[in-house]
Design an enzyme around this catalytic site. Structure first.
Site, PDB file in Angstrom:
ATOM      1  N   GLY A 105      39.683  46.143  42.843  1.00 33.63           N
ATOM      2  CA  GLY A 105      39.669  46.111  41.386  1.00 33.63           C
ATOM      3  C   GLY A 105      38.412  45.454  40.856  1.00 33.63           C
ATOM      4  O   GLY A 105      37.318  45.571  41.434  1.00 33.63           O
ATOM      5  N   SER A 106      38.571  44.728  39.766  1.00 28.18           N
ATOM      6  CA  SER A 106      37.398  44.197  39.067  1.00 28.18           C
ATOM      7  C   SER A 106      36.663  43.091  39.807  1.00 28.18           C
ATOM      8  O   SER A 106      35.547  42.734  39.424  1.00 28.18           O
ATOM      9  CB  SER A 106      37.811  43.697  37.676  1.00 28.18           C
ATOM     10  OG  SER A 106      38.191  44.786  36.859  1.00 28.18           O
ATOM     11  N   THR A 107      37.230  42.534  40.890  1.00 28.08           N
ATOM     12  CA  THR A 107      36.455  41.565  41.670  1.00 28.08           C
ATOM     13  C   THR A 107      35.221  42.226  42.276  1.00 28.08           C
ATOM     14  O   THR A 107      34.210  41.570  42.520  1.00 28.08           O
ATOM     15  CB  THR A 107      37.293  40.926  42.787  1.00 28.08           C
ATOM     16  OG1 THR A 107      37.803  41.955  43.646  1.00 28.08           O
ATOM     17  CG2 THR A 107      38.448  40.121  42.217  1.00 28.08           C
ATOM     18  N   LYS A 117      33.267  44.085  40.783  1.00 32.91           N
ATOM     19  CA  LYS A 117      32.199  44.111  39.786  1.00 32.91           C
ATOM     20  C   LYS A 117      31.115  43.081  40.095  1.00 32.91           C
ATOM     21  O   LYS A 117      29.978  43.214  39.621  1.00 32.91           O
ATOM     22  CB  LYS A 117      32.773  43.881  38.390  1.00 32.91           C
ATOM     23  CG  LYS A 117      33.625  45.052  37.895  1.00 32.91           C
ATOM     24  CD  LYS A 117      34.354  44.743  36.599  1.00 32.91           C
ATOM     25  CE  LYS A 117      35.230  45.919  36.167  1.00 32.91           C
ATOM     26  NZ  LYS A 117      36.072  45.619  35.001  1.00 32.91           N
TER      27      LYS A 117
END
Length: 486
Positions: free
Chosen positions: A215-217, A219
């Site tokens: 997920g957004s980790t 990013k």
């Protein structure tokens, strides 16, 4: 001598030669296969004829050897077995060995040649050396904080010392007691069968052997790649990211989880703080597949042999995909998948000025008398970022904690950088999201490399708010506090 006598003598010599040839074949050429034949119990009897060496956390053994009255003189014992099961693994008379019990088995049972004084004399006299000991890199307080934080939830924690790669915590829940099936009795078999059929899979090492969409980790990796490639030069400056951002080659917009992201030209700094999918997906495409894949691999993705010495599952970032898939991969979705260990390496590499150290679970190997057989030394895995770019990513991560989605990771008197993630999965994203958080922390005012970096994933929870900030960040905070002594 008569012809008959000579013939009889020749025949006897041929029989002796045939017997010698057969004995040589069995004792030399087939010795290994016979020794390791599952029907041969001699080696197992010898293996458990004497106490096994220990696995240590700090200076304290977390294993032992328990005398029995059965066919095998000793069986393995564990103190706080469920607390350290993800690290020790198990040594069972019936079911073999895993984790450190498996990778360091020769040393623990005393057959490692490094334990002997004179190998030739040991072989002639058939002298068996006492088992050696394995000292781990674990920080007991951090391990306890990780297990306590996860509690009854399915999940995992990996914590690393960024400057050395030493693993400070490695936790997986639900856990199990490796001593419950260390023997070979019917009770041991029943315990094993219960664990094998448990739908919660307590024997699955979720920190090392299970991959999840990050997920957004992820990013953090995308931001690092965009900065390193020069796609973004000033994190605070507006980008050319449009809104809505339609996935290339499709009519599908990449949606955000908050209205704060719903405007064009967001800066990388603002996009990371609010965790904007549209901006980071766009920047991943601008950076390009080759540069994105190379940056992911700098942090441990796509490496099938990331031994430490236990081998984790391979974390993946596809090297063949179209631009729409690249946009999704750049926000940690599509086919991107990571172990908590690799996501801890992401945080640790950023914290260590862009240098990713090889993860290390064993500190040293010793003889039973404490004499060091091998002392492990830190080793560089990859130089992922320049110190300047690493500093920019560190600032992005501290902003996430100070004014963004990672506020639950704040620690008084410390500087904390982090990134939340809530990863969708299942058919049409129908599964309960995975809640992620990666972070590093150091005392306020310190110019040294942060002493701890951590990754947390909560894979299944009955909480109302299933998000990285709500579920995973508080666990990361407790682990980092334990390392900082707070």
């Amino acid at each position: 001598m008569s012809v008959t006598g000579r013939r009889a003598g020749t025949f006897c010599l041929l029989l002796v030669a045939a017997l010698c040839a057969q004995a040589t074949r069995v004792q030399v050429f087939e010795a290994r296969s016979l020794n390791h034949n599952s029907a041969n119990q001699r080696l197992t009897v010898e293996r458990y004829a004497r106490p096994r060496g220990d696995i240590l956390v700090g200076d304290v053994a977390v294993t032992g050897s328990v005398p029995t009255r059965g066919r095998y003189a000793y069986k393995r014992g564990y103190t706080d077995g469920p607390l350290f099961a993800a690290v020790t693994g198990f040594a069972s008379q019936a079911y073999g060995t895993t984790q450190l019990e498996g990778t360091e088995d020769d040393l623990l049972i005393g057959t490692d040649p490094r334990l002997g004084g004179w190998a030739v004399w040991d072989a002639v006299s058939r002298r068996q050396n006492p088992g050696g000991n394995v000292s781990t890199t674990l920080n007991r307080a951090a391990q306890e904080a990780a297990m306590r934080g996860l509690g009854a939830q399915k999940g995992a924690v990996a914590a690393i010392e960024p400057a050395t790669g030493r693993i400070l915590a490695l936790a997986s829940t639900p856990s199990y007691d490796p001593g419950s099936f260390a023997g070979s009795t019917s009770a041991d078999q029943e315990a094993w069968n219960r664990l094998q059929t448990d739908p919660d899979q307590p024997m699955l090492n979720r920190a090392l052997r299970q991959t999840y969409p990050p997920g957004s980790t992820f990013k953090v990796v995308t931001a690092a790649a965009a900065l390193a490639a020069g796609v973004v030069t000033d994190p605070a400056a507006p980008t050319t990211a449009p809104f809505p951002y339609v996935l290339p080659g499709t009519t599908t917009p990449l949606v955000n989880d908050t209205a704060a992201c719903d405007r064009p030209g967001q800066s990388l700094s603002a996009a990371m703080t609010a965790s904007c999918n549209s901006v980071l997906g766009y920047l991943g495409v601008r950076t390009g597949l080759d540069a994105m894949a190379a940056m992911a691999e700098n942090f441990g993705f796509n490496d099938p042999k990331l031994d430490m010495p236990v081998r984790p599952a391979r974390s993946t970032f596809d090297t063949r995909m179209d631009q729409a898939q690249l946009a999704l991969s750049s926000i940690g979705q599509f086919d991107t998948a990571a172990t908590p260990l690799v996501m801890a390496m992401v945080a640790a590499g950023v914290a260590n000025g862009g240098t990713v150290m090889r993860p290390q679970l064993v500190d040293k190997l010793t003889r039973s008398d404490g004499a060091v057989v091998r002392l492990m030394k830190p080793a560089v895995y990859r130089r992922a970022l320049t110190p300047a770019v690493a500093g920019q990513v560190q600032k992005l991560m501290t902003d996430v904690v100070e004014s963004g989605t990672g506020g639950n990771a704040r620690i008084a008197g410390a500087v904390v950088g982090g990134k939340t993630g809530t990863a969708q999965h299942g058919v049409d994203n129908s599964g309960t999201p995975y809640a992620w958080f990666i972070a590093w922390a150091k005392p306020a005012g310190s110019d040294a490399v942060p002493p701890v970096a951590v990754a947390v994933v909560v894979a299944d929870s009955d909480a109302t708010d299933v998000s990285g900030g709500a579920l995973a960040a508080p666990i990361a905070r407790s682990v980092m506090r334990a390392v900082l002594g707070r």
